[in-house]
Enzyme design. Structure first.
Site, PDB file in Angstrom:
ATOM      1  CG  ASP A   7      76.687  30.604  80.360  1.00 24.73           C
ATOM      2  OD1 ASP A   7      77.783  30.997  80.934  1.00 24.73           O
ATOM      3  OD2 ASP A   7      76.278  29.384  81.082  1.00 24.73           O
ATOM      4  CG  ASN A  23      68.179  28.518  75.248  1.00 32.74           C
ATOM      5  OD1 ASN A  23      67.543  27.705  75.883  1.00 32.74           O
ATOM      6  ND2 ASN A  23      69.201  29.214  75.843  1.00 32.74           N
ATOM      7  CD  GLU A  24      67.617  30.519  79.458  1.00 34.21           C
ATOM      8  OE1 GLU A  24      68.410  31.411  79.542  1.00 34.21           O
ATOM      9  OE2 GLU A  24      67.300  29.656  80.044  1.00 34.21           O
ATOM     10  CG  ASN A  49      65.889  26.525  79.579  1.00 36.32           C
ATOM     11  OD1 ASN A  49      65.747  25.240  79.273  1.00 36.32           O
ATOM     12  ND2 ASN A  49      66.728  27.102  78.856  1.00 36.32           N
ATOM     13  CE1 TYR A  85      73.472  31.191  87.590  1.00 37.96           C
ATOM     14  CE2 TYR A  85      71.989  29.683  86.426  1.00 37.96           C
ATOM     15  CZ  TYR A  85      73.005  30.186  86.558  1.00 37.96           C
ATOM     16  OH  TYR A  85      74.108  29.891  85.688  1.00 37.96           O
ATOM     17  CD  GLU A 102      69.304  25.577  79.529  1.00 37.11           C
ATOM     18  OE1 GLU A 102      69.853  26.196  80.584  1.00 37.11           O
ATOM     19  OE2 GLU A 102      69.390  25.876  78.549  1.00 37.11           O
ATOM     20  CD1 TRP A 111      73.431  24.220  81.829  1.00 35.02           C
ATOM     21  CD2 TRP A 111      72.758  23.360  79.819  1.00 35.02           C
ATOM     22  NE1 TRP A 111      74.024  24.652  80.814  1.00 35.02           N
ATOM     23  CE2 TRP A 111      73.725  24.313  79.682  1.00 35.02           C
ATOM     24  CE3 TRP A 111      72.058  22.737  78.810  1.00 35.02           C
ATOM     25  CZ2 TRP A 111      74.018  24.710  78.453  1.00 35.02           C
ATOM     26  CZ3 TRP A 111      72.385  23.150  77.628  1.00 35.02           C
ATOM     27  CH2 TRP A 111      73.347  23.942  77.460  1.00 35.02           C
ATOM     28  CE  LYS A 140      74.137  26.137  86.233  1.00 34.23           C
ATOM     29  NZ  LYS A 140      75.315  27.162  85.829  1.00 34.23           N
TER      30      LYS A 140
HETATM   31  C1  GCB Z   1      70.783  28.760  80.798  1.00 35.23           C
HETATM   32  C2  GCB Z   1      71.162  28.685  79.584  1.00 35.23           C
HETATM   33  C3  GCB Z   1      72.421  28.091  79.145  1.00 35.23           C
HETATM   34  C4  GCB Z   1      73.128  28.452  80.545  1.00 35.23           C
HETATM   35  C5  GCB Z   1      72.732  27.907  81.912  1.00 35.23           C
HETATM   36  C6  GCB Z   1      73.591  28.221  82.935  1.00 35.23           C
HETATM   37  O1  GCB Z   1      69.393  29.062  81.182  1.00 35.23           O
HETATM   38  O2  GCB Z   1      70.106  28.277  78.759  1.00 35.23           O
HETATM   39  O3  GCB Z   1      72.949  28.399  78.141  1.00 35.23           O
HETATM   40  O4  GCB Z   1      74.423  27.580  80.204  1.00 35.23           O
HETATM   41  O5  GCB Z   1      71.536  28.588  81.910  1.00 35.23           O
HETATM   42  O6  GCB Z   1      74.362  27.606  83.471  1.00 35.23           O
HETATM   43  O7  GCB Z   1      73.428  29.458  83.297  1.00 35.23           O
END
Ligand code: GCB
Length: 593
Positions: A172, A402-403, A452, A458, A490, A535, A555
Site C-alpha cells: 500500500d 510486514n504482513e 497490525n 477495515y 499499526e 499508522w 491515515k
Molecule cells: C496495513 C499495511 C500498511 C497499509 C495499511 C492501510 O496493514 O501494513 O502498509 O498502509 O494497512 O492503511 O491499509
C-alpha cells in the site's frame, strides 16, 4: 576486545566518514537522467554516457520529479561526471545509500558491479577504473516489479486481499524508483578498520561496553569520549541512553602500524540494553511503553528521495507530540534519519524491505523458483539491514517482514527461518514481524508480537464502541496464547484534512482522532502491551486504486505536506499528559556530545 566479527555482506558495513585517514566525497546533486522503457540502453552503449538526457536530482525518485515518468518503473539511466578529488593512493569505492530496486554501475565505461534490493547501501570498488581527470559514472536503475523480487510485484490478487493497484503492487505505497539516497566516492586505507560491533551489558548502575573490531594487521586502540579504554570496559555510574536522556558517547577506533596511524573510525554510541522478559519489553532493565508512529519516506516531488530536513522535521514533530518511538515501515530508513533518532532518543523498530511476502502461486509458471528466491532475498536483506544498523542505540528491535501471508502452508517455516537468522546475527535485540493475521501459525518464532489491527476502519467501520471491544478482545486473546509483549505496530483511520463531522464519521478528522484516542486507551489498560504506533505519521502516496482516493493513504496524523490534523493535537494531549517533555527540554537537559 573480544573476537573478530564475521565480514559484513558487501564489505560496506562501516558508513563512510571523512577524517585524517578516510574521505567521503558526496556526489549528490543534479545528475543526467533518461528513461529506457524499451531496455535498449545496454545495446546502445549508454554505459559509456547517456545521450539526450534531462537533469534530475540525486537523491530523488524519478516518478514525481521527471514529467511523464510517474508510472514508469524503468529501467532508467543516470550519469554523473566528476573530477577525481585527492584520494592519496587509497582503495576507492562508490557507495550508494539506496537505489530502488536494482542497480548496475560503470565508471568510464568499465563495469563496477551491481546490487539488488532497495533501501540498503552497497559499495562498488572502483580504484582500477578511476581516471585522474574527468570521470563518467553511469548507473542503470531498474525499479520494475516481479514475483522474484522483494518486495514482490505482479502478485495474483488472491494474495493481496483482492486489492488491485496500478502500478501492480501487493503493498500500500507507491513503488517509487530511482537513486534515493546519497552517493559517495569513498577512500579508505587498505587493510584498515573494516567492521565494528558494540555490545552493552548492565550491572547495577554500571555498564560494560564491549567492542569487536575487524581490522588489518596492526595495533587497535579505543578511546571513549577521548579517554583510552580497553574492552570490555566498565563504566561506573553510567549515563544510559534513554528517550528522556539520549546520551551518546564518542568512540574512536585507531589502527596503528609501526607506530604510525593507519586508520581511524569514529562512532556515536549509546549505552543501553533491550530485552524481552516474559510479557514485558525492557529498556535498560525497566519496562518501556513505545508511543509513536509508522513512518514512510514520502514527500511531494521527492518521492522517496532522502532529505535530512524532512527527517528532522518529522522526528522533531514526533517528539513534540510526546512520541518516543517509530517503525521504519516498510523498509530500512535513511541513515541520517537514524542519526536524528539517536540524538532525540527515539526507539526505532527497524524493518526490512520484506513487505508483501506470500508463499504459494498454485498455477503460475516458476512459482517454486520465485518463492525460493523471495526467501533468499528476504534473508539477505535482513542480514544487510542488521550489518548497517547494529551499532545504533536507537534501534531496539528488528522487524523481518510486514504482513506476510501467514495463512498459507510454508509461511510459518519461512518466518521462523527469517527470525532465527536475524537473531543469529544479532542476539542483542528482540526480533519479530508485523502481522495482520495473528491467528495463523508463525508467532512462536517471534520474541514479541507486532500487531497490525484496524478495528473501527477495515473491521467494524464507523463503530467506535465495537472497535474498542474488538481490540481489547484481540489483545487479551493473543496474550493468553503467547504470553509475549505486544506492540500494536499499526492502527488508525483515514481522515481527509479539512473533512469534519459531528458526530464523528468515517474519513473525518474527528473520527480519526476519536478512534486513535480510544484505542490507545484500550492498549494502555494492558501492561503486556508494550506500546502502540499510530499508522501513519503522515499521509503518503500509493499506487492508484479505487479504495485510495487521490492515490493517497490518508491515515496520516499529518498531511503529506506535514500540516497537523485534529488527531495530532489529541495524541499530544494524551502522550504529553503522561510525561511532559518537549523538544526544548531534550535539547537543554542532556549533556551534549
Ligand atoms: C496495513 C499495511 C500498511 C497499509 C495499511 C492501510 O496493514 O501494513 O502498509 O498502509 O494497512 O492503511 O491499509
Amino acid at each position: 576486545m573480544t573476537g573478530q566479527p564475521p565480514a559484513a555482506p558487501g564489505g560496506w558495513a562501516l558508513r563512510p566518514q571523512t577524517n585524517a585517514c578516510r574521505t567521503a566525497h558526496d556526489l549528490s546533486g543534479v545528475w543526467s537522467f533518461r528513461l529506457d522503457p524499451g531496455d535498449e540502453g545496454g545495446e546502445r552503449g549508454w554505459w559509456r554516457g547517456i545521450p539526450d538526457a534531462v537533469p534530475a536530482a540525486v537523491p530523488g525518485s524519478w516518478n514525481e520529479q521527471v514529467p511523464g515518468a510517474r508510472d514508469e518503473l524503468g529501467p532508467a539511466w543516470y550519469e554523473r561526471r566528476f573530477e577525481m578529488p585527492p584520494m592519496g593512493g587509497q582503495q576507492v569505492a562508490i557507495r550508494f545509500g539506496s537505489a530502488v530496486y536494482a542497480a548496475r554501475a560503470w565508471l568510464n565505461g568499465q563495469p563496477l558491479g551491481e546490487h539488488e534490493g532497495g533501501h540498503l547501501p552497497f559499495a562498488l570498488p572502483c580504484s582500477a577504473a578511476l581516471a585522474t581527470g574527468e570521470n563518467v559514472l553511469v548507473v542503470r536503475v531498474d525499479g520494475r516489479l516481479g514475483r522474484d523480487r522483494v518486495p514482490p510485484g505482479l502478485v495474483p490478487p488472491v494474495h493481496t486481499h483482492g486489492r488491485v493497484f496500478h502500478p501492480d503492487v501487493p503493498f500500500d505505497f507507491f513503488p517509487f524508483a530511482g537513486i534515493h539516497r546519497r552517493v559517495e566516492l569513498v577512500a579508505t586505507p587498505r587493510h584498515g578498520v573494516s567492521d565494528l560491533r558494540l555490545q552493552t551489558v548492565l550491572d547495577g548502575g554500571a555498564a560494560t561496553l564491549d567492542a569487536a573490531v575487524q581490522a588489518g594487521d596492526g595495533e587497535v586502540t579505543l578511546a571513549l569520549d577521548g579517554e583510552p579504554i580497553t574492552c570490555p570496559h566498565r563504566v561506573e555510574r553510567a549515563q544510559l541512553w534513554h528517550p528522556d536522556s539520549p546520551r551518546l558517547h564518542r568512540l574512536d577506533v585507531e589502527l596503528r602500524r609501526g607506530g604510525a596511524l593507519a586508520d581511524r573510525y569514529t562512532l556515536r554510541a549509546g549505552l543501553r540494553t533491550v530485552a524481552v522478559d516474559a510479557d514485558r519489553l525492557l529498556l535498560n532493565g525497566e519496562p518501556v511503553e513505545l508511543r509513536g508512529f509508522g513512518r514512510h519516506e514520502d514527500f511531494p516531488v521527492l518521492g522517496r528521495g532522502a532529505v535530512p530536513a524532512l527527517a528532522a522535521r518529522d522526528l522533531l514533530l514526533m517528539r513534540e507530540l510526546g512520541a518516543n518511538s517509530l517503525r521504519t515501515a516498510h523498509y530500512p530508513c535513511d541513515e541520517e534519519t537514524l542519526d536524528i533518532a539517536d540524538r532525540l532518543g527515539l526507539l526505532v523498530i527497524a524493518e526490512t524491505p520484506a513487505v508483501g511476502l506470500y508463499f504459494a502461486d498454485a498455477d503460475i509458471p516458476r512459482a517454486a523458483e520465485d518463492l525460493a528466491r523471495r526467501q533468499e532475498l528476504a534473508l539477505r536483506f535482513a542480514a544487510e539491514l542488521i550489518a548497517r544498523d547494529r551499532n545504533r542505540a536507537c534501534v531496539i528491535a528488528w522487524s523481518v517482514a510486514n504482513e506476510p501471508r501467514m495463512d498459507y502452508p510454508g509461511a510459518a517455516a519461512a518466518l521462523r527461518e527469517l527470525c532465527d537468522a536475524a537473531r543469529g546475527i544479532d542476539g542483542t535485540r528482540p526480533v519479530g514481524y508485523a502481522t495482520d493475521l495473528p491467528g495463523s501459525p508463525g508467532l512462536e518464532a517471534a520474541d514479541l508480537i507486532f500487531l497490525n489491527a484496524y478495528p473501527g476502519w477495515y473491521t467494524c467501520p464507523a463503530n467506535l464502541g465495537a472497535a474498542e471491544a474488538a481490540l481489547g478482545e484481540q489483545l487479551d486473546r493473543l496474550h493468553g496464547q503467547h504470553g509475549k509483549p505486544i506492540v500494536i505496530t499499526e492502527f488508525g483511520a483515514d481522515a481527509i484534512a479539512g473533512t469534519h463531522a459531528e458526530p464523528p464519521s468515517l474519513w473525518s478528522e474527528e473520527y480519526q482522532a476519536e478512534l486513535i484516542e480510544r484505542l490507545i486507551r484500550v492498549a494502555r489498560r494492558r501492561p503486556f502491551v508494550a506500546g502502540a504506533h499510530v499508522w501513519a505519521f503522515a499521509d503518503f502516496a500509493t499506487a492508484q486504486a479505487t479504495h485510495r482516493p487521490q492515490s493517497i493513504n490518508f491515515k496520516g496524523v499529518f498531511t503529506r505536506e506535514r500540516q497537523p490534523k485534529l488527531a495530532a493535537r489529541r495524541i499530544q494531549a494524551l502522550w504529553r499528559g503522561q510525561r511532559a517533555g518537549t523538544v526544548h527540554d531534550i535539547f537543554t537537559s542532556r549533556p551534549q556530545c
